[in-house]
Design an enzyme around this catalytic site. Structure first.
Site, PDB file in Angstrom:
ATOM      1  N   HIS A   1      -6.748   2.121  54.953  1.00 40.02           N
ATOM      2  CA  HIS A   1      -5.387   1.765  55.341  1.00 40.02           C
ATOM      3  C   HIS A   1      -4.512   2.942  55.775  1.00 40.02           C
ATOM      4  CE1 HIS A   1      -4.115   2.227  50.815  1.00 40.02           C
ATOM      5  NE2 HIS A   1      -4.849   3.244  51.259  1.00 40.02           N
ATOM      6  N   HIS A   2      -5.033   4.165  55.702  1.00 41.68           N
ATOM      7  CA  HIS A   2      -4.233   5.319  56.136  1.00 41.68           C
ATOM      8  C   HIS A   2      -4.380   5.616  57.626  1.00 41.68           C
ATOM      9  CE1 HIS A   2      -3.133   6.115  52.065  1.00 41.68           C
ATOM     10  NE2 HIS A   2      -4.336   6.472  51.683  1.00 41.68           N
ATOM     11  N   ALA A   3      -5.403   5.075  58.265  1.00 40.90           N
ATOM     12  CA  ALA A   3      -5.607   5.350  59.686  1.00 40.90           C
ATOM     13  C   ALA A   3      -4.515   4.686  60.519  1.00 40.90           C
ATOM     14  CB  ALA A   3      -6.974   4.863  60.136  1.00 40.90           C
TER      15      ALA A   3
ATOM     16  N   GLN B   1      -0.059   4.221  49.170  1.00 41.31           N
ATOM     17  CA  GLN B   1       0.598   3.288  50.091  1.00 41.31           C
ATOM     18  C   GLN B   1      -0.214   3.132  51.377  1.00 41.31           C
ATOM     19  OE1 GLN B   1       3.549   4.227  52.802  1.00 41.31           O
ATOM     20  NE2 GLN B   1       4.870   2.468  52.408  1.00 41.31           N
TER      21      GLN B   1
ATOM     22  N   ASP C   1       0.124   3.314  54.528  1.00 51.57           N
ATOM     23  CA  ASP C   1       1.084   3.774  55.533  1.00 51.57           C
ATOM     24  C   ASP C   1       0.634   3.469  56.956  1.00 51.57           C
ATOM     25  OD1 ASP C   1      -0.956   5.710  54.962  1.00 51.57           O
ATOM     26  OD2 ASP C   1       0.194   7.259  55.981  1.00 51.57           O
TER      27      ASP C   1
END
Length: 322
Positions: A140-142, A181, A183
């Site tokens: 989920h950070h990509a 998170q 992000d």
């Protein structure tokens, strides 16, 4: 009235669900990896072995699925063409320390495509059965145009776009319970009203520059089982009632565990099970298809880490068997 889906099966809007649990896995999720690298690449292999010892291979109500790599068509819905070219060709690895935190290699490209393909396969299976899981995923950070935080491609974003494009859904909810998170996911969908992002994460943790999700729940260090579950319930129930999602993507990060090296929250194994059972049961009770991914987990004790990730699968199996 059920309508045809891209896979040829029918989607039942009344919320009917199957008594079979599809689980997506590929041995290529784990590749040769630097021994002391902080990302535990072997955990996917160890998790698969742990599920075998828990008799998941011997059950008639578990269906194992081997995914194909994600296609460029699917990836272009969530990522820019320029970034994908750099990802495929390795131009992102011009320095020793890459934005992803990974040493680039063709093998890394191949396993990343399999991981995203696994989440897409879980989504397609969940549209048919109501519930499916991937033994990887949660990157989920990509961002659309760059890697970040051990995440090269954002499988959650690609999967949500897949649901919008292929199934013509209008309301997709991403429930992100990784300790960090989401992000990249929040930024990708910042102007997309059809996708609602909920992030329940540690407030004093990576990424240190947060993005605004549709709903952020920032938790203090040391948050334990009961307080965590109370905050999750208080956030999730109104979203399910008001947004009324047609599909839920669930990132069941195990890095909220008390013993995780990078987590700083204080959940137990049983707390992980309660969390995962709660999210999946809420979706199942409301007739909402849900696909789960394992998210983060960073213990060097891979057997202990696999046990934490296994709680998602045990919770799903308990619901399937009801």
């Amino acid at each position: 009235m059920p309508r045809p889906s891209p896979g040829g099966f029918s989607i039942d809007p009344s919320g009917g669900h199957s008594s079979v649990l599809p689980i997506v896995h590929h041995p290529g999720y784990s590749i040769e990896w630097p021994e002391r690298h902080p990302f535990p690449m072997a955990k996917f292999r160890v998790l698969r072995r742990r599920l075998s010892t828990l008799a998941f291979d011997d059950r008639d109500d578990v269906c194992w699925i081997t995914p194909a790599p994600a296609t460029s068509q699917a990836l272009l819905r969530g990522h820019t063409a320029d970034y994908l070219q750099r990802f495929y060709l390795g131009e992102m690895a011009t320095t020793r320390r890459t934005p992803s935190g990974f040493p680039w290699s063709p093998a890394l490209v191949d396993r990343t495509l399999l991981e995203v393909g696994g989440t897409l396969a879980a989504v397609d299976s969940a549209m048919e059965t109501g519930l499916a899981l991937n033994t990887a995923g949660g990157t989920h950070h990509a961002y659309a145009d760059r890697a970040s935080g051990y995440c090269l491609l954002n499988d959650l974003a690609v999967a949500a776009h897949h649901l919008l494009a292929e199934y013509r859904l209008e309301r997709v909810l991403i429930v992100d319970c990784d300790v960090h998170q989401g992000d990249g996911t929040a930024w990708i969908f910042r102007d997309e009203p059809r996708v609602f992002t909920l992030s329940l994460h540690g407030e004093a943790n990576f990424p240190f520059e947060k993005r605004q999700s549709d709903r952020d729940v920032a938790l203090p260090r040391g948050t334990g089982d009961d307080a965590y579950l109370a905050r999750l319930e208080a956030a999730l129930d109104p979203i399910l009632n008001d947004f009324q999602p047609q599909f839920v993507l669930f990132d069941a990060g195990a890095d909220v565990h008390a013993d995780d090296r990078l987590g700083h929250l204080a959940l137990s194994d049983h707390g992980l099970y309660r969390r995962d059972h709660r999210v999946l049961a809420d979706c199942r009770r409301r007739g909402i298809p849900v696909a789960g991914v394992i998210g983060g987990g960073y213990d060097r004790d891979l057997e202990a880490l696999a046990e934490r990730h296994a709680q998602l699968f045990l919770a799903a199996l308990a619901l399937t068997s009801e």
